[in-house]
Design an enzyme around this catalytic site. Structure first.
Site, PDB file in Angstrom:
ATOM      1  NE  ARG A 188      35.171  33.019  45.660  1.00 30.75           N
ATOM      2  CZ  ARG A 188      35.330  32.035  46.557  1.00 30.75           C
ATOM      3  NH1 ARG A 188      34.337  31.668  47.344  1.00 30.75           N
ATOM      4  NH2 ARG A 188      36.490  31.453  46.707  1.00 30.75           N
TER       5      ARG A 188
ATOM      6  CB  SER B 298      39.880  34.287  40.937  1.00 30.50           C
ATOM      7  OG  SER B 298      40.967  33.657  41.574  1.00 30.50           O
TER       8      SER B 298
ATOM      9  CD  GLU C 238      35.782  34.858  42.397  1.00 32.15           C
ATOM     10  OE1 GLU C 238      36.149  33.737  41.988  1.00 32.15           O
ATOM     11  OE2 GLU C 238      36.303  35.419  43.381  1.00 32.15           O
TER      12      GLU C 238
HETATM   13  C1  LIG Z   1      44.731  40.219  44.981  1.00 32.53           C
HETATM   14  C2  LIG Z   1      43.327  39.750  45.210  1.00 32.53           C
HETATM   15  C3  LIG Z   1      43.091  38.530  45.805  1.00 32.53           C
HETATM   16  C4  LIG Z   1      41.781  38.091  46.011  1.00 32.53           C
HETATM   17  N1  LIG Z   1      41.586  36.880  46.618  1.00 32.53           N
HETATM   18  C5  LIG Z   1      40.336  36.456  46.842  1.00 32.53           C
HETATM   19  C6  LIG Z   1      40.095  35.189  47.476  1.00 32.53           C
HETATM   20  O1  LIG Z   1      41.014  34.477  47.863  1.00 32.53           O
HETATM   21  N2  LIG Z   1      38.815  34.801  47.646  1.00 32.53           N
HETATM   22  C7  LIG Z   1      37.766  35.556  47.247  1.00 32.53           C
HETATM   23  O2  LIG Z   1      36.616  35.146  47.439  1.00 32.53           O
HETATM   24  N3  LIG Z   1      37.962  36.750  46.651  1.00 32.53           N
HETATM   25  C8  LIG Z   1      39.202  37.208  46.432  1.00 32.53           C
HETATM   26  N4  LIG Z   1      39.402  38.417  45.822  1.00 32.53           N
HETATM   27  C9  LIG Z   1      38.239  39.195  45.373  1.00 32.53           C
HETATM   28  C10 LIG Z   1      37.707  40.198  46.399  1.00 32.53           C
HETATM   29  O3  LIG Z   1      38.720  40.610  47.300  1.00 32.53           O
HETATM   30  C11 LIG Z   1      36.531  39.628  47.184  1.00 32.53           C
HETATM   31  O4  LIG Z   1      35.460  39.286  46.340  1.00 32.53           O
HETATM   32  C12 LIG Z   1      36.036  40.626  48.242  1.00 32.53           C
HETATM   33  O5  LIG Z   1      35.084  39.984  49.059  1.00 32.53           O
HETATM   34  C13 LIG Z   1      35.390  41.871  47.631  1.00 32.53           C
HETATM   35  O6  LIG Z   1      35.212  42.830  48.669  1.00 32.53           O
HETATM   36  P1  LIG Z   1      35.154  44.387  48.334  1.00 32.53           P
HETATM   37  O7  LIG Z   1      34.860  45.117  49.582  1.00 32.53           O
HETATM   38  O8  LIG Z   1      36.384  44.802  47.607  1.00 32.53           O
HETATM   39  O9  LIG Z   1      33.897  44.411  47.371  1.00 32.53           O
HETATM   40  P2  LIG Z   1      33.698  45.284  46.065  1.00 32.53           P
HETATM   41  O10 LIG Z   1      34.651  44.837  44.997  1.00 32.53           O
HETATM   42  O11 LIG Z   1      33.686  46.718  46.424  1.00 32.53           O
HETATM   43  O12 LIG Z   1      32.236  44.807  45.644  1.00 32.53           O
HETATM   44  C14 LIG Z   1      32.021  43.474  45.168  1.00 32.53           C
HETATM   45  C15 LIG Z   1      30.507  43.241  45.059  1.00 32.53           C
HETATM   46  O13 LIG Z   1      29.936  43.264  46.368  1.00 32.53           O
HETATM   47  C16 LIG Z   1      28.924  44.274  46.452  1.00 32.53           C
HETATM   48  N5  LIG Z   1      29.010  44.872  47.786  1.00 32.53           N
HETATM   49  C17 LIG Z   1      30.084  45.484  48.355  1.00 32.53           C
HETATM   50  N6  LIG Z   1      29.775  45.887  49.594  1.00 32.53           N
HETATM   51  C18 LIG Z   1      28.491  45.511  49.820  1.00 32.53           C
HETATM   52  C19 LIG Z   1      27.610  45.637  50.939  1.00 32.53           C
HETATM   53  N7  LIG Z   1      27.981  46.249  52.059  1.00 32.53           N
HETATM   54  N8  LIG Z   1      26.366  45.122  50.818  1.00 32.53           N
HETATM   55  C20 LIG Z   1      25.960  44.509  49.687  1.00 32.53           C
HETATM   56  N9  LIG Z   1      26.746  44.365  48.583  1.00 32.53           N
HETATM   57  C21 LIG Z   1      27.997  44.855  48.670  1.00 32.53           C
HETATM   58  C22 LIG Z   1      29.277  45.268  45.360  1.00 32.53           C
HETATM   59  O14 LIG Z   1      28.153  46.048  44.953  1.00 32.53           O
HETATM   60  C23 LIG Z   1      29.790  44.348  44.279  1.00 32.53           C
HETATM   61  O15 LIG Z   1      28.727  43.748  43.565  1.00 32.53           O
HETATM   62  C24 LIG Z   1      40.685  38.882  45.608  1.00 32.53           C
HETATM   63  C25 LIG Z   1      40.933  40.136  45.022  1.00 32.53           C
HETATM   64  C26 LIG Z   1      42.226  40.578  44.829  1.00 32.53           C
HETATM   65  C27 LIG Z   1      42.464  41.930  44.209  1.00 32.53           C
END
Ligand SMILES: Cc1cc2nc3c(=O)[nH]c(=O)nc-3n(C[C@H](O)[C@H](O)[C@H](O)COP(=O)(O)OP(=O)(O)OC[C@H]3O[C@@H](n4cnc5c(N)ncnc54)[C@H](O)[C@@H]3O)c2cc1C
Length: 306
Positions: A173, A227, A298
């Site tokens: 992560r 998480s 995380e």
């Molecule tokens: C129900 C549920 C289940 C989940 N299961 C998992 C899992 O199994 N494994 C896991 O790893 N995560 C999991 N997550 C967490 C999350 O989905 C991941 O971390 C996902 O990759 C975040 O993507 P996002 O587009 O929503 O990012 P955001 O939440 O919008 O952003 C997260 C971070 O990434 C940065 N960011 C976003 N886009 C960019 C970009 N284009 N360039 C640079 N930085 C950027 C943001 O500034 C922020 O710091 C889960 C979340 C939920 C709600």
């Protein structure tokens, strides 16, 4: 290859909004406002927009907000709302190309349909490709950066760069860009992924199995951000929090899930970001006190307290 971009235009074609409620853009459905929010029309427009910002303007890219909380005092800068249902995605020879705006489950489905295996884990990650690249999202033994071939980034000056994996350092992560501040000076706009040639039906079956495992173990019907803590080496954050008797423990409108102790839920949609953050700190303090283990969040927290 990505389409060549014309970044010479000076007229912005996206949408700029002021005082944007970020609770609408994060899966916790809580938190403060962003002073400015930009929805780019496309990659070229995004590059032009970034180049037009004053030096020193705080910028936060937001995908599907599934790992993010903006504090109640808001984010005094510009958020770039990247998610788009129209983001480009296609197979290019042995690689799958996807813009950062594309939702991860779509990548998993396209890969399976085209007979690739190894993308199934992305089916249950409810974020964008950009978020998965930034977080090195992973589950069930696979991580995003295991399958990255190369990426396209945009800098604050609006410069697009194709970068190879050699430009990055990554771990659990965690992703760093050598020589630049990822997330402050440079952001992901697309990725090329290398999945192995496999069997379409087997990939689809595995997607179904992994989704069923999630539905059985995670509180997916309530606002949450997945998480909250990374798992410490050799252990599980959920086990430690549960052993402290914290399942169901609430602060304000936020509660530690009864179903999965590493999830914080916002059951009535009334939690403040401060409630969620206080609950994170409480769980950390209890685990530290009882087990001497320091849990590392995380989830990403941005902005100012109220
Ligand atoms: C129900 C549920 C289940 C989940 N299961 C998992 C899992 O199994 N494994 C896991 O790893 N995560 C999991 N997550 C967490 C999350 O989905 C991941 O971390 C996902 O990759 C975040 O993507 P996002 O587009 O929503 O990012 P955001 O939440 O919008 O952003 C997260 C971070 O990434 C940065 N960011 C976003 N886009 C960019 C970009 N284009 N360039 C640079 N930085 C950027 C943001 O500034 C922020 O710091 C889960 C979340 C939920 C709600």
């Amino acid at each position: 290859m990505a389409e060549p971009l014309d970044t010479r235009a000076t007229v912005l074609r996206g949408t700029l909004r002021f005082n944007e409620p970020m609770a609408r853009h994060v899966s916790w459905r809580a938190g403060g406002f962003a002073a400015r929010a930009y929805v780019p029309a496309d990659l070229a427009d995004l590059a032009v927009f970034l180049a037009s910002l004053p030096a020193g303007e705080p910028v936060c890219f937001v995908g599907l907000g599934s790992n993010l909380l903006v504090r109640d005092g808001g984010f005094r800068g510009t958020v770039v709302l990247t998610h788009s249902p129209h983001g480009a995605m296609r197979v290019e020879g042995e690689l799958l190309y996807a813009e950062a705006s594309v939702a991860c489950p779509k990548v998993a489905r396209l890969a399976a349909t085209r007979g690739f295996e190894g993308a199934e884990f992305l089916a249950g990650v409810p974020g964008t490709v950009g978020g998965a690249l930034a977080m090195n999202a992973g589950c069930y033994g696979s991580e995003t950066w295991d399958v990255v071939a190369k990426v396209l980034t945009v800098s604050r000056g609006g410069k697009l760069s194709e970068r190879t994996t050699a430009d990055f350092k990554w771990g659990y992560r965690h992703v760093e860009l050598r020589g630049s501040r990822l997330g402050e000076e440079e952001w992901f706009v697309a990725g090329w992924f290398r999945f192995r040639a496999g069997d379409r039906d087997r990939a689809r079956k595995r997607i179904k199995e992994l989704l069923a495992r999630r539905i059985a173990s995670q509180p997916l019907n309530l606002p949450n951000a997945g998480s909250v803590f990374r798992n410490p080496p050799g252990d599980h954050a959920a086990r430690l929090i549960e052993a402290c008797g914290l399942k169901g423990y609430a602060i304000g409108g936020a509660r530690i899930s009864e179903r999965h102790a590493n999830f914080i839920v916002n059951p009535k949609g009334k939690a403040r970001a401060a409630d969620i953050e206080a609950l994170i700190e409480h769980a950390r303090a209890e685990v530290r006190e009882r087990f001497g283990i320091e849990l590392v969040p995380e989830v990403r927290i941005a902005g100012e307290p109220a």
